[in-house]
Design a protein around this motif. Structure first.
Motif, PDB file in Angstrom:
ATOM      1  N   TYR A 377      10.298-115.492   4.760  1.00  0.00           N
ATOM      2  CA  TYR A 377      11.275-115.711   5.363  1.00  0.00           C
ATOM      3  C   TYR A 377      11.386-115.224   6.802  1.00  0.00           C
ATOM      4  O   TYR A 377      10.364-114.393   7.352  1.00  0.00           O
ATOM      5  N   PRO A 378      12.107-115.936   7.897  1.00  0.00           N
ATOM      6  CA  PRO A 378      11.959-115.703   9.421  1.00  0.00           C
ATOM      7  C   PRO A 378      12.652-114.153   9.520  1.00  0.00           C
ATOM      8  O   PRO A 378      12.535-113.683  10.842  1.00  0.00           O
ATOM      9  N   VAL A 379      13.457-113.810   8.953  1.00  0.00           N
ATOM     10  CA  VAL A 379      14.532-112.336   9.222  1.00  0.00           C
ATOM     11  C   VAL A 379      14.493-111.574   8.053  1.00  0.00           C
ATOM     12  O   VAL A 379      14.441-112.063   6.745  1.00  0.00           O
ATOM     13  N   ALA A 380      14.897-110.201   8.412  1.00  0.00           N
ATOM     14  CA  ALA A 380      14.995-109.337   7.263  1.00  0.00           C
ATOM     15  C   ALA A 380      16.097-108.390   8.049  1.00  0.00           C
ATOM     16  O   ALA A 380      15.905-107.687   9.072  1.00  0.00           O
ATOM     17  N   ILE A 381      17.268-108.101   7.354  1.00  0.00           N
ATOM     18  CA  ILE A 381      18.597-107.730   8.130  1.00  0.00           C
ATOM     19  C   ILE A 381      19.100-106.562   7.182  1.00  0.00           C
ATOM     20  O   ILE A 381      19.114-106.618   5.826  1.00  0.00           O
ATOM     21  N   SER A 382      19.389-105.466   7.837  1.00  0.00           N
ATOM     22  CA  SER A 382      20.093-104.153   7.192  1.00  0.00           C
ATOM     23  C   SER A 382      21.483-104.095   7.889  1.00  0.00           C
ATOM     24  O   SER A 382      21.337-104.056   9.045  1.00  0.00           O
ATOM     25  N   VAL A 383      22.360-103.984   7.057  1.00  0.00           N
ATOM     26  CA  VAL A 383      23.960-104.107   7.478  1.00  0.00           C
ATOM     27  C   VAL A 383      24.510-102.645   7.052  1.00  0.00           C
ATOM     28  O   VAL A 383      24.313-102.445   5.929  1.00  0.00           O
ATOM     29  N   HIS A 384      25.018-101.685   7.792  1.00  0.00           N
ATOM     30  CA  HIS A 384      25.845-100.424   7.592  1.00  0.00           C
ATOM     31  C   HIS A 384      27.331-100.870   7.131  1.00  0.00           C
ATOM     32  O   HIS A 384      27.902-101.346   8.179  1.00  0.00           O
ATOM     33  N   GLY A 385      27.515-100.420   5.988  1.00  0.00           N
ATOM     34  CA  GLY A 385      28.881-100.433   5.802  1.00  0.00           C
ATOM     35  C   GLY A 385      29.349 -99.387   4.498  1.00  0.00           C
ATOM     36  O   GLY A 385      28.500 -98.432   4.263  1.00  0.00           O
ATOM     37  N   PRO A 386      30.483 -99.631   3.859  1.00  0.00           N
ATOM     38  CA  PRO A 386      30.944 -98.660   2.796  1.00  0.00           C
ATOM     39  C   PRO A 386      30.103 -98.867   1.426  1.00  0.00           C
ATOM     40  O   PRO A 386      29.931 -97.987   0.669  1.00  0.00           O
ATOM     41  N   VAL A 387      29.543 -99.961   1.301  1.00  0.00           N
ATOM     42  CA  VAL A 387      28.831-100.263   0.102  1.00  0.00           C
ATOM     43  C   VAL A 387      27.602 -99.340  -0.077  1.00  0.00           C
ATOM     44  O   VAL A 387      26.774 -99.145   0.988  1.00  0.00           O
ATOM     45  N   GLY A 388      27.495 -98.819  -1.203  1.00  0.00           N
ATOM     46  CA  GLY A 388      26.238 -97.871  -1.345  1.00  0.00           C
ATOM     47  C   GLY A 388      24.812 -98.621  -1.135  1.00  0.00           C
ATOM     48  O   GLY A 388      23.839 -98.318  -0.710  1.00  0.00           O
ATOM     49  N   GLY A 389      25.020-100.043  -1.785  1.00  0.00           N
ATOM     50  CA  GLY A 389      23.747-100.946  -1.456  1.00  0.00           C
ATOM     51  C   GLY A 389      23.709-102.190  -2.282  1.00  0.00           C
ATOM     52  O   GLY A 389      24.383-102.189  -3.307  1.00  0.00           O
ATOM     53  N   MET A 390      23.730-103.198  -1.689  1.00  0.00           N
ATOM     54  CA  MET A 390      23.584-104.725  -2.260  1.00  0.00           C
ATOM     55  C   MET A 390      22.747-105.708  -1.489  1.00  0.00           C
ATOM     56  O   MET A 390      22.708-105.739  -0.123  1.00  0.00           O
ATOM     57  N   GLU A 391      22.204-106.485  -2.271  1.00  0.00           N
ATOM     58  CA  GLU A 391      21.174-107.435  -1.516  1.00  0.00           C
ATOM     59  C   GLU A 391      21.312-108.789  -1.759  1.00  0.00           C
ATOM     60  O   GLU A 391      21.988-109.117  -2.856  1.00  0.00           O
ATOM     61  N   TYR A 392      20.875-109.455  -0.809  1.00  0.00           N
ATOM     62  CA  TYR A 392      20.956-111.013  -0.692  1.00  0.00           C
ATOM     63  C   TYR A 392      19.528-111.466   0.381  1.00  0.00           C
ATOM     64  O   TYR A 392      19.036-110.680   0.822  1.00  0.00           O
ATOM     65  N   PRO A 393      19.425-112.615  -0.076  1.00  0.00           N
ATOM     66  CA  PRO A 393      18.343-113.125   0.742  1.00  0.00           C
ATOM     67  C   PRO A 393      18.275-112.932   2.362  1.00  0.00           C
ATOM     68  O   PRO A 393      19.128-113.341   2.953  1.00  0.00           O
ATOM     69  N   MET A 394      17.519-111.966   2.869  1.00  0.00           N
ATOM     70  CA  MET A 394      17.255-111.862   4.225  1.00  0.00           C
ATOM     71  C   MET A 394      18.137-110.645   4.612  1.00  0.00           C
ATOM     72  O   MET A 394      18.143-110.569   5.876  1.00  0.00           O
TER      73      MET A 394
END
Length: 786
Positions: A377-394
């Motif tokens: 895939y062309p991108v891989a993103i990490s977003v910071h928020g209150p969720v401990g950890g959850m995943e989706y494509p890219m």
């Protein structure tokens, strides 16, 4: 010490093997093959574990337009779905997932939740019990391409769409869905997506997923996967292409699955220039700096912007939006293809996020690609928020926030790095190697946790990994079996989710790699599985069969023990007997017997009789003595020498050489206390303190799953034997692993009892305790709090 003729040793060996072969196991044979448990191979899925010549899977393409209402914290949208039937079956209806319905007041999840009230109840728990949140999808319309309504039936989190004409093999159908729903506050209703509110600057941060009605999977092995979403079993989805337009307030920054199509319309020239620089940068480049994000927090745009994204061959789509976002990016090359590694985070995440997040994303993509398949895939993103950890494509949502003064504990730092590795790693399992999460949590979480362990160890030497090392799973394996399930348990029925679906399978794979198969065989087989099932829908049988097919290692006993049972590993070394070969020379052997007798202390009765019995009858009456009162059985006679000489004459030269051969024979009695058959790893310590490690394959238990004896031959005398010295097998009781027995070392700590409760003082982290100037953390390269 025991000595015997070498011929006697051969006889003993043969008898021992025959006896073991005749022993029957109590209960199930732990080496029985899995054919009766695994599905029958066919032209869709072969007996080797590879997709068959007739393998097929469905396709679902989406064109979505969605709007975020930042005033009401609500989503509204419309989608066009094009569903292609690549199966050999005629489909009169389609099934869709309505995962937001888990938050409906009358959801099955709410109705089936159980619990008890305690003397102390958290406000969050109380909020959940008293919540009047109006959640769930509001489906406004489902229409065909002709604009006519399609008949639908909603069953909790599933919706059936009845087709006007059955969909035949090779045909495609398009239809439209219009919907809306209210976004949950993640600090009150802790679900996989939602919003976080920041009262200090009155802003919202949105992490949005499961935001659109999604197609369920129709597969060769189970038909429609329409098991209800109850909260634990995650998502099973078909692949397709996505085109998504996201309308948000004009001052928001948006990140999403896929490639941004209209950068010129939504980014400033400066941001576009920075983004271009980031593609070839060796360190993360700020697209939106912290200073810019802080200024943005105070803005309130009256208009909107629409961000457009496209993603090819993905199984899902997720996005984030906020005016608080700092955004950095760094390009890497993976197998010749560019990948933009990016992070979105509020200032509250610094300095941790600016320093580590994007670097962790890049490291994860590189390491997973090495052990599985190249990231496509062309991108891989990490977003910071209150969720401990959850995943989706890219894209993935991750927690891990420092203290308000910018300091953080080592535990917080490594927890943040670990969760980013884990969630970015989910791009491989299950976003690409697309297993059925609704049915088998371990196939994505367990395999991913194993790769996470490998990636953590390549991030930093002696990284404090939480899962993967065999010793870490011992407390769970020792737990009462009424609190455990086999790994092969449906996601919604698992009792100890973290240990069962994450820790135990990750540990099992590590043991396979390090102890059972070896790294070379395991790594090749694991990559073979990833390659075979990339962008497909594998089942547990496909994984089990591929690992054996690509390695020539029979692992049925391993899958049966680790995945189908709750047995634990507890191998015991119960006794050790020592033997050496007799020389048959009467002079030598009688001298040894004399030395042995001299070294044997008299019994306690003999010691006391020496003083208590003043005179025996024979001592008082010497006439009672005869030949045997003076006979020495250890004296060597001429007849003894003649018999020895005659015996030597019957032997071949190589047999005579064996007499007195300086070999040491040890008979080890081994017991399988825990029920889980495993390799026997033996550490031998010799008289000169040198050591040797010997590994006996698990098949040593194949004729008797409970108890075996093993003869070990050495040239040097052994002073101790230890089972599993490096804790490779998750052995739950180390106290029975050594012979002679060794005490298990431990310590206890004294403490001053203190008041408990919410008002009890909390220990500061080491960074806060550090003396100036080290007390204040260094500002991150990406612009954290000064």
């Amino acid at each position: 010490m025991r000595r015997f003729l070498f011929a006697g040793l051969l006889l003993a060996l043969g008898t021992s093997q025959f006896a073991a072969a005749q022993t029957t196991n109590s209960g199930t044979d732990k080496f029985a093959q899995l054919e009766t448990l695994l599905p029958t191979a066919n032209t869709y899925r072969t007996a080797s574990g590879a997709p068959g010549k007739d393998y097929w899977q469905q396709r679902a393409d989406y064109d979505i337009k969605v709007t975020l209402d930042d005033d009401k914290q609500a989503i509204s949208g419309r989608e066009t779905i094009t569903y292609t039937n690549l199966s050999p079956d005629v489909l009169p209806y389609l099934w869709m997932q309505l995962d937001q319905n888990i938050l409906d007041k009358n959801s099955m999840t709410t109705a089936t939740q159980v619990g008890q009230l305690q003397e102390k109840v958290s406000f969050q728990t109380l909020e959940g019990l008293l919540s009047d949140f109006d959640g769930g999808f509001k489906i406004e319309s489902v229409t065909g391409k002709d604009g006519q309504p399609l008949k639908t039936v909603i069953n909790h989190t599933m919706m059936r769409v009845d087709l006007p004409t059955p969909l035949r093999p090779g045909q495609a159908v398009s239809f439209d869905v219009k919907w809306r729903y209210n976004i949950n506050d993640q600090l009150k209703i802790n679900e996989r997506s939602g919003y976080e509110y920041f009262p200090e600057d009155k802003n919202y941060l949105y992490e949005i997923a499961q935001f659109y009605p999604r197609m369920a999977v129709y597969s060769d092995n189970q038909g429609w996967q329409h098991k209800q979403f109850l909260g634990t079993g995650e998502f099973t989805l078909p692949f397709g292409d996505y085109r998504v337009s996201i309308t948000v307030p004009a001052d928001h920054v948006v990140g999403a699955t896929g490639t941004l199509l209209n950068a010129a319309q939504v980014l400033t020239p400066t941001q576009q220039k920075r983004f271009a620089e980031a593609k070839t940068a060796r360190k993360p480049v700020l697209i939106v700096s912290q200073e810019e994000a802080v200024r943005n927090e105070g803005s309130r745009a009256t208009g909107t912007k629409t961000w457009s994204f496209a993603a090819k061959n993905v199984r899902d789509f997720a996005w984030c939006s906020s005016r608080k976002f700092i955004w950095d990016a760094m390009g890497i090359s993976q197998s010749g293809k560019p990948v933009m590694c990016m992070s979105y985070y509020p200032k509250e995440g610094n300095p941790l996020w600016g320093k580590y997040s994007t670097q962790v994303v890049a490291h994860t993509i590189k390491t997973y690609s090495k052990f599985t398949i190249p990231y496509q895939y062309p991108v891989a993103i990490s977003v910071h928020g209150p969720v401990g950890g959850m995943e989706y494509p890219m894209i993935c949502f991750n927690g891990g926030r420092p203290e308000k003064d910018g300091t953080y504990s080592a535990e917080r730092k490594y927890a943040m790095i670990s969760v980013i590795i884990h969630e970015v790693g989910h791009n491989f399992f299950p976003m690409i190697i697309n297993s059925d999460e609704r049915q088998w949590t371990w196939m994505d979480e367990g395999l991913n946790s194993f790769c996470q362990f490998l990636t953590e160890q390549e991030w930093e030497r002696n990284y404090p990994s939480r899962r993967g090392e065999p010793r870490g799973i011992v407390p769970y394996m020792l737990m009462d079996k009424s609190l455990q399930n086999p790994i092969m348990t449906n996601s919604e029925s698992i009792l100890q989710l973290g240990s069962n679906a994450y820790g135990k399978p990750a540990t099992a794979l590590n043991i396979l790699r390090e102890t059972v198969m070896g790294r070379e065989l395991f790594d090749y087989a694991f990559k073979t599985y990833a390659t075979r099932w990339a962008y497909r829908h594998p089942t547990p049988a496909d994984f089990f069969r591929t690992m054996e097919d690509a390695s020539a290692v029979d692992l049925d006993w391993f899958w049966r023990g680790w995945f189908y049972s709750t047995d634990h590993c507890d191998l015991a070394l119960e006794s050790v007997k020592f033997y050496s070969v007799s020389t048959s020379n009467p002079v030598v052997e009688n001298q040894r017997r004399q030395q042995q007798q001299a070294g044997t202390p008299p019994s306690i009765s003999a010691q006391r009789n020496a003083t208590d019995i003043k005179q025996t009858l024979v001592e008082a009456n010497p006439e009672l003595k005869d030949f045997y009162n003076t006979y020495n059985p250890l004296a060597v006679t001429e007849a003894d020498q003649q018999r020895y000489t005659a015996y030597l004459g019957t032997l071949k030269p190589e047999q005579r050489q064996r007499l007195g051969d300086p070999q040491h024979f040890y008979e080890l009695s081994l017991r399988n206390v825990g029920g889980l058959v495993m390799p026997v790893i033996l550490q031998l310590t010799y008289a000169d303190n040198s050591q040797e490690l010997r590994t006996l394959p698990a098949e040593i238990w194949r004729r008797n799953n409970e108890q075996v004896t093993k003869i070990i031959v050495t040239k040097q005398p052994v002073i101790s034997f230890v089972l599993d010295p490096f804790q490779q097998t998750a052995d739950t009781d180390q106290s029975n692993n050594a012979f002679p027995r060794q005490p298990t070392a431990s310590r206890f700590e004294l403490f001053q009892q203190q008041a408990a409760g919410n008002n009890a003082p909390q220990a500061p982290n080491p960074m806060q305790q550090a003396p100036a100037p080290g007390r204040s953390p260094q500002p991150p390269a990406n612009g954290g709090p000064k």
